[in-house]
Design a protein around this motif. Structure first.
Motif, PDB file in Angstrom:
ATOM      1  N   ALA A   6      89.436 -86.956 -21.627  1.00  0.00           N
ATOM      2  CA  ALA A   6      89.769 -86.237 -20.531  1.00  0.00           C
ATOM      3  C   ALA A   6      90.032 -85.162 -20.931  1.00  0.00           C
ATOM      4  CB  ALA A   6      90.636 -86.869 -19.864  1.00  0.00           C
ATOM      5  N   ARG A   8      92.111 -83.094 -19.807  1.00  0.00           N
ATOM      6  CA  ARG A   8      93.331 -82.720 -18.953  1.00  0.00           C
ATOM      7  C   ARG A   8      93.328 -84.234 -17.980  1.00  0.00           C
ATOM      8  NH1 ARG A   8      94.853 -78.216 -14.950  1.00  0.00           N
ATOM      9  NH2 ARG A   8      96.567 -79.619 -13.232  1.00  0.00           N
ATOM     10  N   ARG A   9      94.525 -84.085 -17.251  1.00  0.00           N
ATOM     11  CA  ARG A   9      94.609 -86.121 -17.346  1.00  0.00           C
ATOM     12  C   ARG A   9      95.088 -86.118 -15.530  1.00  0.00           C
ATOM     13  NH1 ARG A   9      97.712 -89.715 -16.834  1.00  0.00           N
ATOM     14  NH2 ARG A   9      99.773 -90.036 -18.175  1.00  0.00           N
ATOM     15  N   PRO A  10      94.809 -86.060 -14.794  1.00  0.00           N
ATOM     16  CA  PRO A  10      95.737 -85.968 -13.336  1.00  0.00           C
ATOM     17  C   PRO A  10      97.301 -86.809 -14.237  1.00  0.00           C
ATOM     18  CG  PRO A  10      94.155 -86.704 -12.514  1.00  0.00           C
ATOM     19  CD  PRO A  10      93.909 -86.789 -14.675  1.00  0.00           C
ATOM     20  N   ARG A  18      95.296 -82.673  -6.546  1.00  0.00           N
ATOM     21  CA  ARG A  18      96.446 -81.956  -7.578  1.00  0.00           C
ATOM     22  C   ARG A  18      98.091 -82.345  -6.290  1.00  0.00           C
ATOM     23  NH1 ARG A  18      92.859 -79.066  -7.682  1.00  0.00           N
ATOM     24  NH2 ARG A  18      92.826 -77.617  -6.559  1.00  0.00           N
ATOM     25  N   GLN A 461      88.099 -78.776 -10.723  1.00  0.00           N
ATOM     26  CA  GLN A 461      89.530 -78.276 -11.649  1.00  0.00           C
ATOM     27  C   GLN A 461      89.841 -78.680 -13.747  1.00  0.00           C
ATOM     28  OE1 GLN A 461      93.170 -76.758 -10.039  1.00  0.00           O
ATOM     29  NE2 GLN A 461      93.906 -75.804 -11.813  1.00  0.00           N
ATOM     30  N   ASP A 462      89.746 -79.983 -12.728  1.00  0.00           N
ATOM     31  CA  ASP A 462      90.263 -81.072 -14.193  1.00  0.00           C
ATOM     32  C   ASP A 462      88.819 -80.718 -14.518  1.00  0.00           C
ATOM     33  OD1 ASP A 462      92.771 -80.925 -13.661  1.00  0.00           O
ATOM     34  OD2 ASP A 462      93.244 -82.500 -12.483  1.00  0.00           O
ATOM     35  N   THR A 463      88.529 -79.439 -16.173  1.00  0.00           N
ATOM     36  CA  THR A 463      87.485 -80.622 -16.941  1.00  0.00           C
ATOM     37  C   THR A 463      87.129 -81.500 -17.835  1.00  0.00           C
ATOM     38  OG1 THR A 463      88.199 -78.987 -18.408  1.00  0.00           O
ATOM     39  CG2 THR A 463      87.281 -77.661 -16.742  1.00  0.00           C
ATOM     40  N   TRP A 464      86.306 -82.609 -17.350  1.00  0.00           N
ATOM     41  CA  TRP A 464      85.971 -84.362 -18.173  1.00  0.00           C
ATOM     42  C   TRP A 464      84.547 -83.249 -18.735  1.00  0.00           C
ATOM     43  CZ3 TRP A 464      89.073 -87.717 -17.479  1.00  0.00           C
ATOM     44  CH2 TRP A 464      90.314 -87.789 -16.831  1.00  0.00           C
ATOM     45  N   GLN A 523      84.862 -75.342 -18.530  1.00  0.00           N
ATOM     46  CA  GLN A 523      84.224 -75.456 -17.324  1.00  0.00           C
ATOM     47  C   GLN A 523      83.161 -75.415 -17.034  1.00  0.00           C
ATOM     48  OE1 GLN A 523      87.309 -73.439 -14.852  1.00  0.00           O
ATOM     49  NE2 GLN A 523      87.401 -75.052 -13.913  1.00  0.00           N
ATOM     50  N   SER A 546      89.144 -71.389 -15.084  1.00  0.00           N
ATOM     51  CA  SER A 546      90.016 -71.637 -16.644  1.00  0.00           C
ATOM     52  C   SER A 546      88.958 -70.321 -16.933  1.00  0.00           C
ATOM     53  CB  SER A 546      89.636 -72.590 -16.504  1.00  0.00           C
ATOM     54  OG  SER A 546      90.465 -73.332 -16.329  1.00  0.00           O
TER      55      SER A 546
END
Length: 621
Positions: A6, A8-10, A18, A461-464, A523, A546
């Motif tokens: 990840a 960025r992780r939630p 979010r 939005q949270d790129t994995w 992204q 991003s």
């Protein structure tokens, strides 16, 4: 493909997306050593043939071993009788070394055979244990894929990882170190008792008096230590969760100067773990000294009574020495089992946590008679949909809308309005409270999740990204994609231009934290992945948030080409990116308060107009 990374992780405690309320933490079950231990042992039933062989090997090994002291007692009698005969001056008296050598050779052979069978038994049992733990890991992995997203919303990542790794490793260690010892100890007790009764029933009864006292002591101490071991592993999971969060976001911790707070929380959790661990070890550690005391007390009583019986002529010296050895062998297994009590308590506590995961409520199974839409056009319809993360806090109520094939539907609104939740419901990440959603006229609950999601491409939005090459990350959207298809997708989404500047091009390996590519490049890679998949339904959740303004303009053109023949849901905060949408939905508190195209909504001067003005109106002094 390696494990996902990840970028960025939630935050733990919120759903995918979010700004939603956190869910409840892990359920705490009552400590039940007996039930959890039985369940752990029951997982070994498929290995019962091997276990029977383990028992047979153990019986042979212990049988030869326990026969040794009695035969050595004959050697003691040979020596003693020879010395007494010489002391009395009998003609030709002395130690019969031929007979003594024969006895010692028999004893050596017995112990050698016992060792060989003991080694075979231990090796086979370790193989059985590893197979059981292997299957347990597979069951946990399969269970994780069957759990609903709600479960992960309520589980800190470090706590979940602790159950999957630390607790299963602890179970493996416990089974390896205790099963063999328990088996050998049990067989030794039975074999030694038989030999003791064959020598002297009276002394055997004296030795047996230790057992009920040992059971009472072990049981009382075990009850107190079990709760402490459960607390130990609970605090281990909490500490892991804190460490995982702190070091995943260590840049933010430093930026906001929260190192002291982070360290203080670490010390607090570490102190809780220390208190629980030291308490568990101290309480369970009381068993060993208590058992040693009982063993020594039994030894003294047997030695005194045995000496009296020798002087009375009812027993020989060899029989008493053999019995004393048996008494040591009898109490030694009991002491060893008692000394393993802390390990067994710890292992069962870990098993209880793993079983709690395996018992978690699963997502609804796919229908047995699943259907597929006659045609894949991408028409989506919400019919009176209601949904809430928590029953006491409704989020979406009686929502209805239609997205026609080929339409671009933009969803805007303040944070927490339910925009991401709306698209998560399309993917059946969560189950509806009421109403239904259809895809091309088929209720999505009548589709297999795999079939449903295969028709959907999603860019978050949270790129994995995954630990692997850039080529692997793009090709993840379409297994078996050719090199030409991968490059074409990269060119269409403007990934190719920055990949060509990298030394290894498409073979560049994304590192563990994906830190060797920028946020915008990450992204773009996720957009290329969705482009390659070519789905009939496309979901873009702040997909260009991003990237820079120039790249965003280029990607918008690529997205326009991607959306041309498919239905698209676009979640956006920047309203400039959705002006050309066929339908714009304005959401507030889980409800659609306005809908229409860009010009129509501006003319209404309502919620959309306020959002638009807030973004583009000039600052007012």
């Amino acid at each position: 493909m390696s494990t996902p990374t990840a970028t960025r992780r939630p935050m733990a405690g919120g759903p995918v997306g979010r700004g939603f309320p956190g869910m409840q933490g892990p359920v705490s079950k009552a400590d039940d050593f007996k039930t959890s231990a039985k369940r752990l042992v029951s997982r070994m039933r498929p290995e019962r043939v091997s276990l029977v062989l383990v028992v047979v090997l153990g019986v042979i090994s212990v049988g030869f071993s326990v026969a040794g002291p009695k035969i050595l007692g004959h050697a003691t009698d040979i020596i003693f009788d020879g010395i007494i005969a010489r002391y009395r001056g009998l003609p030709g008296a002395g130690i019969d070394f031929a007979a003594l050598g024969s006895v010692l050779r028999w004893v050596l052979a017995l112990y050698l055979i016992s060792s060989i069978f003991g080694w075979l038994q231990g090796r086979l049992l370790n193989t059985v244990v590893q197979r059981v733990v292997f299957e347990l890991r597979e069951d946990v992995e399969a269970k994780l894929h069957r759990l609903p997203l709600r479960y992960f919303d309520g589980q800190p990542r470090g706590e979940l990882l602790s159950r999957v790794t630390n607790d299963i490793d602890n179970i493996s260690t416990t089974l390896q170190q205790t099963l063999s010892q328990l088996l050998i100890s049990g067989l030794t007790v039975i074999g030694v008792l038989a030999m003791m009764f064959s020598i002297s029933p009276l002394l055997a009864l004296i030795a047996l008096a230790v057992i009920p006292i040992s059971v009472v002591i072990t049981g009382q101490i075990g009850k107190r230590s079990q709760k402490l071991f459960v607390a130990q592993w609970k605090h281990t999971g909490a500490l892991n969760a804190h460490i995982e969060e702190s070091f995943t976001g260590h840049q933010l911790v430093k930026v906001f100067g929260r190192q002291k707070e982070s360290e203080a929380e670490f010390r607090s959790r570490n102190e809780e773990l220390y208190t629980a661990s030291s308490g568990a070890q101290f309480v369970s550690g009381l068993i060993m000294p208590a058992m040693m005391f009982l063993s020594n007390l039994s030894y003294v009583i047997i030695a005194v009574v045995g000496g009296l019986r020798i002087t009375g002529g009812s027993m020989t010296l060899g029989e008493v020495t053999a019995f004393i050895q048996y008494s040591r062998q009898f109490t030694q297994p009991l002491t060893q089992v008692a000394s393993m009590a802390n390990l067994m308590q710890s292992g069962v506590a870990s098993a209880e946590r793993v079983f709690e995961l395996l018992d978690a409520e699963e997502q609804e199974p796919d229908p047995a008679d699943a259907t597929l839409p006659a045609t894949r056009r991408g028409r989506v319809e919400f019919e009176g949909v209601s949904f809430s993360y928590r029953a006491e806090q409704p989020l979406i109520e009686d929502l209805s809308l239609v997205a026609e094939p080929g339409q671009t539907v933009a969803i805007v609104g303040p944070t927490g309005a339910g925009k991401t939740t709306l698209v998560n419901l399309i993917l059946r990440f969560y189950e509806l409270d009421a109403g239904r959603i259809t895809l091309d006229g088929v209720d999505i609950t009548a589709l297999k999740r795999e079939d449903l999601r295969s028709q959907v491409g999603m860019v978050l939005q949270d790129t994995w990204l995954f630990g692997g090459t850039i080529r692997d990350n793009i090709a993840y959207g379409k297994p078996g994609a050719t090199e030409e298809e991968i490059v074409a997708a990269a060119q269409a989404t403007y990934v190719d231009r920055f990949v060509r500047t990298l030394p290894d091009g498409y073979d560049t390996v994304i590192d563990e934290e994906a830190s060797n590519v920028s946020a915008g490049e990450k992204q773009l890679l996720t957009i290329a992945r969705a482009f390659l998949a070519s789905p009939s339904l496309l979901i873009l959740d702040e997909a260009t948030s991003s990237v820079d303004t120039r790249t965003e303009s280029l990607v918008q053109h690529a997205m326009a080409a991607l959306r041309s023949s498919r239905t698209s849901f676009v979640i956006a905060h920047r309203l400039s990116t959705i002006r050309d949408a066929d339908l714009i939905l304005v959401m507030e508190s889980g409800r659609i308060v306005e809908q229409g195209n860009h010009e129509h909504l501006l003319e209404q001067r309502g919620a959309y107009h306020r959002l638009y003005s807030a973004q583009f109106a000039a600052p007012v002094e």
